[in-house]
Design an enzyme around this catalytic site. Structure first.
Site, PDB file in Angstrom:
ATOM      1  N   LYS A  53       0.839  -1.197   0.000  1.00 40.63           N
ATOM      2  CA  LYS A  53       0.000   0.000   0.000  1.00 40.63           C
ATOM      3  C   LYS A  53       0.883   1.259   0.000  1.00 40.63           C
ATOM      4  O   LYS A  53       2.083   1.197   0.248  1.00 40.63           O
ATOM      5  CB  LYS A  53      -0.901   0.010   1.236  1.00 40.63           C
ATOM      6  CG  LYS A  53      -0.155   0.111   2.554  1.00 40.63           C
ATOM      7  CD  LYS A  53      -1.091   0.166   3.743  1.00 40.63           C
ATOM      8  CE  LYS A  53      -0.306   0.291   5.049  1.00 40.63           C
ATOM      9  NZ  LYS A  53      -1.184   0.454   6.217  1.00 40.63           N
ATOM     10  N   ARG A 151     -10.206   0.671  15.111  1.00 42.74           N
ATOM     11  CA  ARG A 151     -10.347   1.307  13.789  1.00 42.74           C
ATOM     12  C   ARG A 151     -11.405   0.528  13.012  1.00 42.74           C
ATOM     13  O   ARG A 151     -12.533   0.393  13.474  1.00 42.74           O
ATOM     14  CB  ARG A 151      -8.996   1.327  13.065  1.00 42.74           C
ATOM     15  CG  ARG A 151      -7.919   2.124  13.784  1.00 42.74           C
ATOM     16  CD  ARG A 151      -6.679   2.341  12.929  1.00 42.74           C
ATOM     17  NE  ARG A 151      -6.256   1.159  12.188  1.00 42.74           N
ATOM     18  CZ  ARG A 151      -5.069   1.022  11.593  1.00 42.74           C
ATOM     19  NH1 ARG A 151      -4.186   2.009  11.648  1.00 42.74           N
ATOM     20  NH2 ARG A 151      -4.760  -0.082  10.939  1.00 42.74           N
ATOM     21  N   TYR A 285      14.926  30.807   5.865  1.00 41.07           N
ATOM     22  CA  TYR A 285      13.853  31.650   6.377  1.00 41.07           C
ATOM     23  C   TYR A 285      13.936  31.825   7.893  1.00 41.07           C
ATOM     24  O   TYR A 285      14.163  30.879   8.635  1.00 41.07           O
ATOM     25  CB  TYR A 285      12.493  31.034   6.029  1.00 41.07           C
ATOM     26  CG  TYR A 285      12.185  31.010   4.553  1.00 41.07           C
ATOM     27  CD1 TYR A 285      12.143  32.187   3.821  1.00 41.07           C
ATOM     28  CD2 TYR A 285      11.919  29.807   3.906  1.00 41.07           C
ATOM     29  CE1 TYR A 285      11.856  32.166   2.463  1.00 41.07           C
ATOM     30  CE2 TYR A 285      11.629  29.773   2.547  1.00 41.07           C
ATOM     31  CZ  TYR A 285      11.600  30.961   1.832  1.00 41.07           C
ATOM     32  OH  TYR A 285      11.314  30.941   0.493  1.00 41.07           O
ATOM     33  N   MET A 333      10.730  24.590   0.818  1.00 43.51           N
ATOM     34  CA  MET A 333       9.937  23.700  -0.025  1.00 43.51           C
ATOM     35  C   MET A 333      10.806  22.839  -0.936  1.00 43.51           C
ATOM     36  O   MET A 333      10.515  21.658  -1.154  1.00 43.51           O
ATOM     37  CB  MET A 333       8.952  24.511  -0.871  1.00 43.51           C
ATOM     38  CG  MET A 333       8.017  23.652  -1.707  1.00 43.51           C
ATOM     39  SD  MET A 333       6.832  24.610  -2.672  1.00 43.51           S
ATOM     40  CE  MET A 333       5.782  25.241  -1.365  1.00 43.51           C
TER      41      MET A 333
END
Length: 395
Positions: A53, A151, A285, A333
């Site tokens: 998966k 779940r 940043y 990013m």
């Protein structure tokens, strides 16, 4: 043969060489096959499902599925029906279980493709039987019991009704109950009291299914940690996920080498820029890092759009110029910076974010510790724009 899986069609004229990628994830399929064989040895007497998966935990679903089959995986497992149908479209014809369904899902397509499907509630069984009638085939169903994870899975109070409905569908010929299954909550914490409690609930659910007249082909509850540490939980089939890719389920279980496993993914990048800067120079940043003296900065062209956690700002380890470095300042990013101090490097030199650790590079587990998460997330989050280079594709 090695295969490069590109995220976008770029055309032959501009397609980069595998060794010239900005960033790439190398996937060692020989290691994956060895991991599957090691896991089969751990679960002798039970079949083995390789869970592929989430694009094989970020490793590339189709090549990893093929390699797992080559190494003897009896089953493949996916979460979503789209994943299962993509495997069928790629040519896989072996036993395949898909378990994460919502109302109105592509049940008919799955039944027609001979995909085993999971049901935790009568609504799912109703949709499965309707699809089976439409396509004129018997659907293979695994009934899931919630033994304590909370779940998916049928609550114990509803199990009698679900098994009775499944038996009626079997009598009609629309369904074959191929499996009864569940999932552990804390198998990665050896000795946790919930493990024995869940096994007891599972055994009772199996007995109740038998009383309802069901005779499943496979009974399965063991995930990776249970496969490695709980032989009493192996039953007929074990479902191995993260361990197939050479990662340990948790530090409490052990390290991969304890079980003969080897990490499959190595994440590499090429330095985009190397430059000298003076003392007091702000980096990235917010200037959360300022150079303590004159130094050399190297720009690694990978960022959170590629799956490098922003939480790794100031903590993520990287091997550059023969030494471990730490991300200097914030991860952006598309890029981050490391401070090389007095060491030399050049544009195009390699930065290894993580790998097996053989050459002194960090591992995915090192990254997980640095950002307070698990190795599963580190490999699975590597983004779609990072090409996967599949090594040793032929057994």
């Amino acid at each position: 043969m090695d295969v490069v899986s590109e995220p976008f069609a770029t055309g032959a004229a501009v397609r980069p060489r595998p060794d010239a990628h900005r960033v790439c994830a190398e996937i060692d399929l020989a290691a994956l096959r060895a991991n599957v064989r090691a896991l089969r040895g751990r679960a002798a007497g039970a079949g083995l499902m390789a869970v592929v998966k989430a694009d094989a935990y970020g490793h590339g679903m189709v090549p990893c599925a093929r390699a797992a089959r080559q190494a003897g995986a009896d089953w493949l497992g996916t979460a979503t029906p789209e994943e299962a149908l993509a495997l069928r479209a790629a040519g896989d014809r072996g036993r395949l279980l898909c378990w994460l369904w919502t109302p109105g899902g592509p049940w008919r397509e799955a039944v027609e493709a001979d995909v085993d499907v999971s049901a935790s509630d009568p609504w799912a069984l109703r949709e499965i039987t309707a699809a089976a009638r439409v396509c004129g085939r018997t659907a293979r169903v695994h009934l899931k019991i919630d033994t304590g994870l909370g779940r998916s899975g049928c609550p114990a109070a509803g199990w009698e009704a679900l098994t009775a409905a499944a038996r009626a569908a079997e009598a009609e010929g629309t369904v074959r109950v191929a499996g009864v299954w569940s999932h552990f909550a804390c198998a990665d914490e050896p000795g946790h009291p919930s493990i024995a409690a869940q096994l007891a609930v599972f055994r009772e659910a199996l007995a109740a299914a038998a009383r309802a007249g069901l005779d499943p082909e496979v009974r399965h509850i063991a995930n990776s940690p249970a496969t490695l540490t709980l032989p009493e939980a192996h039953f007929d089939l074990v479902r191995t996920g993260v361990s197939v890719y050479g990662l340990a389920p948790s530090p409490e279980v052990g390290v991969p080498a304890d079980f003969g496993l080897r990490p499959v993914m190595t994440l590499r990048a090429r330095l985009a820029l190397v430059k000298r800067v003076p003392a007091g120079h702000g980096v990235s940043y917010g200037h959360h890092y300022t150079t303590p003296g004159e130094t050399t900065l190297a720009l690694v062209p990978a960022g959170y759009a590629d799956g490098v956690p922003r939480h790794a700002s100031g903590s993520g380890p990287v091997l550059v110029a023969g030494k471990w470095r730490t991300v200097a300042g914030r991860v952006a990013m598309d890029q981050f910076v490391v401070d090389l101090g007095g060491d030399a490097a050049a544009e195009g030199d390699e930065a290894v974010l993580f790998g097996p650790g053989d050459a002194g590079e960090p591992t995915a587990e090192d990254w997980a510790r640095a950002v307070g998460t698990i190795g599963y997330e580190i490999v699975t989050r590597i983004g779609a724009r990072v090409p996967r280079v599949h090594l040793n594709a032929e057994a």
